[in-house]
Enzyme design. Structure first.
Site, mmCIF file in Angstrom:
data_model
loop_
_atom_site.group_PDB
_atom_site.id
_atom_site.type_symbol
_atom_site.label_atom_id
_atom_site.label_comp_id
_atom_site.label_asym_id
_atom_site.label_seq_id
_atom_site.Cartn_x
_atom_site.Cartn_y
_atom_site.Cartn_z
ATOM 1 N N GLU A 117 0.794 -1.249 0.000
ATOM 2 C CA GLU A 117 0.000 0.000 0.000
ATOM 3 C C GLU A 117 0.822 1.293 0.000
ATOM 4 O OE1 GLU A 117 -2.607 -0.431 3.363
ATOM 5 O OE2 GLU A 117 -3.451 -2.304 2.631
ATOM 6 N N GLU A 137 -6.526 -10.644 -0.893
ATOM 7 C CA GLU A 137 -7.312 -10.360 0.331
ATOM 8 C C GLU A 137 -8.806 -10.275 -0.007
ATOM 9 O OE1 GLU A 137 -5.712 -6.995 2.503
ATOM 10 O OE2 GLU A 137 -3.650 -7.549 2.029
HETATM 11 O O1 G3I Z 1 -3.676 -7.675 19.016
HETATM 12 C C1 G3I Z 1 -4.237 -6.481 19.576
HETATM 13 C C2 G3I Z 1 -4.683 -6.719 20.953
HETATM 14 O O2 G3I Z 1 -3.581 -7.024 21.751
HETATM 15 C C3 G3I Z 1 -5.419 -5.479 21.440
HETATM 16 O O3 G3I Z 1 -5.928 -5.701 22.714
HETATM 17 C C4 G3I Z 1 -6.573 -5.117 20.504
HETATM 18 C C5 G3I Z 1 -7.311 -3.847 20.930
HETATM 19 O O4 G3I Z 1 -7.878 -3.188 19.831
HETATM 20 O O5 G3I Z 1 -6.042 -4.918 19.240
HETATM 21 C C6 G3I Z 1 -5.391 -6.047 18.714
HETATM 22 O O6 G3I Z 1 -4.849 -5.692 17.501
HETATM 23 C C7 G3I Z 1 -5.754 -5.545 16.405
HETATM 24 C C8 G3I Z 1 -5.289 -6.495 15.324
HETATM 25 O O7 G3I Z 1 -6.053 -6.277 14.156
HETATM 26 C C9 G3I Z 1 -5.403 -7.966 15.731
HETATM 27 O O8 G3I Z 1 -6.730 -8.284 15.988
HETATM 28 C C10 G3I Z 1 -5.700 -4.115 15.933
HETATM 29 O O9 G3I Z 1 -6.270 -3.251 16.898
HETATM 30 C C11 G3I Z 1 -6.439 -3.964 14.620
HETATM 31 O O10 G3I Z 1 -6.226 -2.657 14.112
HETATM 32 C C12 G3I Z 1 -5.911 -4.969 13.646
HETATM 33 O O11 G3I Z 1 -6.640 -4.844 12.449
HETATM 34 C C13 G3I Z 1 -6.045 -5.449 11.310
HETATM 35 C C14 G3I Z 1 -5.764 -4.383 10.257
HETATM 36 O O12 G3I Z 1 -5.223 -5.018 9.107
HETATM 37 C C15 G3I Z 1 -4.777 -3.341 10.743
HETATM 38 O O13 G3I Z 1 -4.690 -2.348 9.817
HETATM 39 C C16 G3I Z 1 -7.021 -6.472 10.747
HETATM 40 O O14 G3I Z 1 -7.193 -7.534 11.690
HETATM 41 C C17 G3I Z 1 -6.497 -7.029 9.444
HETATM 42 O O15 G3I Z 1 -7.497 -7.802 8.830
HETATM 43 C C18 G3I Z 1 -6.146 -5.878 8.496
HETATM 44 O O16 G3I Z 1 -5.572 -6.423 7.325
HETATM 45 C C19 G3I Z 1 -5.234 -5.484 6.297
HETATM 46 C C20 G3I Z 1 -4.074 -6.071 5.524
HETATM 47 O O17 G3I Z 1 -3.017 -6.375 6.393
HETATM 48 C C21 G3I Z 1 -3.604 -5.100 4.429
HETATM 49 N N1 G3I Z 1 -4.702 -4.747 3.566
HETATM 50 C C22 G3I Z 1 -5.882 -4.241 4.225
HETATM 51 C C23 G3I Z 1 -6.369 -5.236 5.279
HETATM 52 C C24 G3I Z 1 -7.639 -4.771 5.928
HETATM 53 O O18 G3I Z 1 -7.426 -3.585 6.622
#
Ligand code: G3I
Length: 361
Positions: free
Chosen positions: A157, A264
């Site tokens: 990205e 994805e």
């Molecule tokens: O692991 C922490 C946890 O310790 C904490 O307590 C909790 C509180 O919010 O957050 C947890 O982390 C989260 C993580 O996912 C794991 O669940 C993050 O907040 C959350 O922001 C994160 O979101 C991920 C996102 O990328 C981040 O930008 C999504 O799961 C994931 O599906 C998404 O994937 C991205 C690809 O990598 C790139 N392309 C876009 C796609 C969708 O956004």
């Protein structure tokens, strides 16, 4: 006595058939229907790798992508400390069951640890320091999984959302200019010369963004940067892309000699929105028969185009396993339930699943 035995047998049979009914198996999986086309993958977290979700994965898919476990923040939380646990568990599961793994990702503007862009005094890191970190990080991660991860999303990205700009004004860009992209691919190729290296991007089928992404890829290819493939993330919706847009995109990147993967995939029942927002008063999110039909039509159209282009498309990965959990339940509207995948909240194949696998080979 005979009655008790018969009753027990009946209860066992009912019990067994209830278990069978809960086991999310279809006779053949996506990977079998598509075995002459491309790998069928899914994004996973370690907690998906046992019980019914693991059964569904093994029944349907032959490739895994860690949804979060290999991103720089989770895997490299402190400068001298790697957290291999989650990534190892996914790679070990894949090795044990003979699945491929795509690595995701090595260089991104999101999900970086706090220390990454700072020096030891807390000031912004210099370009030289960042390159050293990037080099060491890429070598540590890619070497650990060398031979077990066949493809990597090296840079993720880098294009800006605003069409007036070319590259995203991230800290990577502010500190290193566009050179960080080249460096990441060079380090990755050096670390594992056999890995297939991807640039991974979203909204690549929108004509304007496709042009800017093409411009970047052409620049890299012309400069002989070791990038071999492009990942079209495919966070799509029932409203886009059109068949023509998808076809043009795949063929345009293929014309540069790049392989293409859908990395994805999910098809949201809502129009795409970038900015996070709250649920609006009165906003409903029912998965109506009309929306289900629109989703079927879009999935069918998409897979028809992908099959048509099988000489360029080498893999299709869904972003999450089933509607039981999708990142789209929290984005862009927290708590708005979405249903973007082929399996429902009980892990059962939806009508759309049968439509996607119903084609003449
Ligand atoms: O692991 C922490 C946890 O310790 C904490 O307590 C909790 C509180 O919010 O957050 C947890 O982390 C989260 C993580 O996912 C794991 O669940 C993050 O907040 C959350 O922001 C994160 O979101 C991920 C996102 O990328 C981040 O930008 C999504 O799961 C994931 O599906 C998404 O994937 C991205 C690809 O990598 C790139 N392309 C876009 C796609 C969708 O956004």
């Amino acid at each position: 006595m005979k009655k008790i035995v018969t009753l027990t047998a009946l209860l066992c049979t009912v019990g067994i058939s209830m278990c069978i009914a809960q086991t999310p198996k279809t006779t053949k999986g996506l990977k079998d229907y598509y075995d002459k086309y491309f790998y069928m993958g899914v994004a996973v977290a370690p907690q998906n790798l046992n019980g019914p979700q693991a059964d569904l994965i093994l029944n349907q898919f032959n490739s895994l992508t860690p949804e979060n476990a290999m991103k720089v923040g989770p895997i490299h939380p402190r400068e001298n400390e790697y957290n291999w646990r989650d990534a190892d568990s996914i790679v070990n599961f894949a090795q044990h069951h003979g699945l491929r793994v795509r690595g995701h990702n090595l260089c991104w503007h999101q999900q970086n640890p706090d220390w990454w862009f700072k020096d030891s005094t807390g000031k912004q890191a210099t370009k030289e320091l960042l390159y050293k970190r990037l080099h060491d990080h890429i070598f540590a991660v890619m070497k650990r999984y060398q031979g077990k991860i066949y493809a990597w999303d090296v840079v993720n990205e880098a294009i800006d959302d605003n069409p007036d700009n070319f590259l995203r004004n991230s800290l990577w860009y502010q500190i290193c200019g566009d050179e960080f992209i080249t460096k990441a691919f060079e380090y990755a190729h050096e670390a594992d010369p056999k890995a297939i290296l991807f640039y991974n991007e979203y909204n690549t089928e929108r004509p304007e963004k496709m042009e800017r992404t093409y411009k970047l890829m052409k620049k890299l290819v012309d400069a002989k940067v070791p990038v071999q493939a492009i990942g079209l993330q495919a966070h799509w919706s029932i409203y886009e892309p059109s068949a023509a847009e998808l076809r043009t995109t795949i063929q345009k990147f293929a014309s540069l000699g790049l392989k293409v993967q859908i990395t994805e995939l999910d098809i949201s029942i809502f129009p795409w929105e970038k900015e996070r927002r709250a649920l609006r008063p009165g906003e409903t999110f029912e998965y109506t028969p009309e929306l289900q039909q629109k989703q079927i039509d879009k999935y069918k159209e998409v897979f028809a185009v992908l099959r048509e282009n099988k000489k360029y498309v080498t893999g299709v990965t869904f972003w999450n396993i089933s509607d039981q959990y999708t990142w789209l339940d929290q984005y862009p509207v927290r708590g708005r339930k979405n249903h973007p995948l082929l399996f429902d909240e009980k892990l059962q194949p939806k009508k759309v699943f049968y439509e996607v696998v119903n084609f003449k080979k």
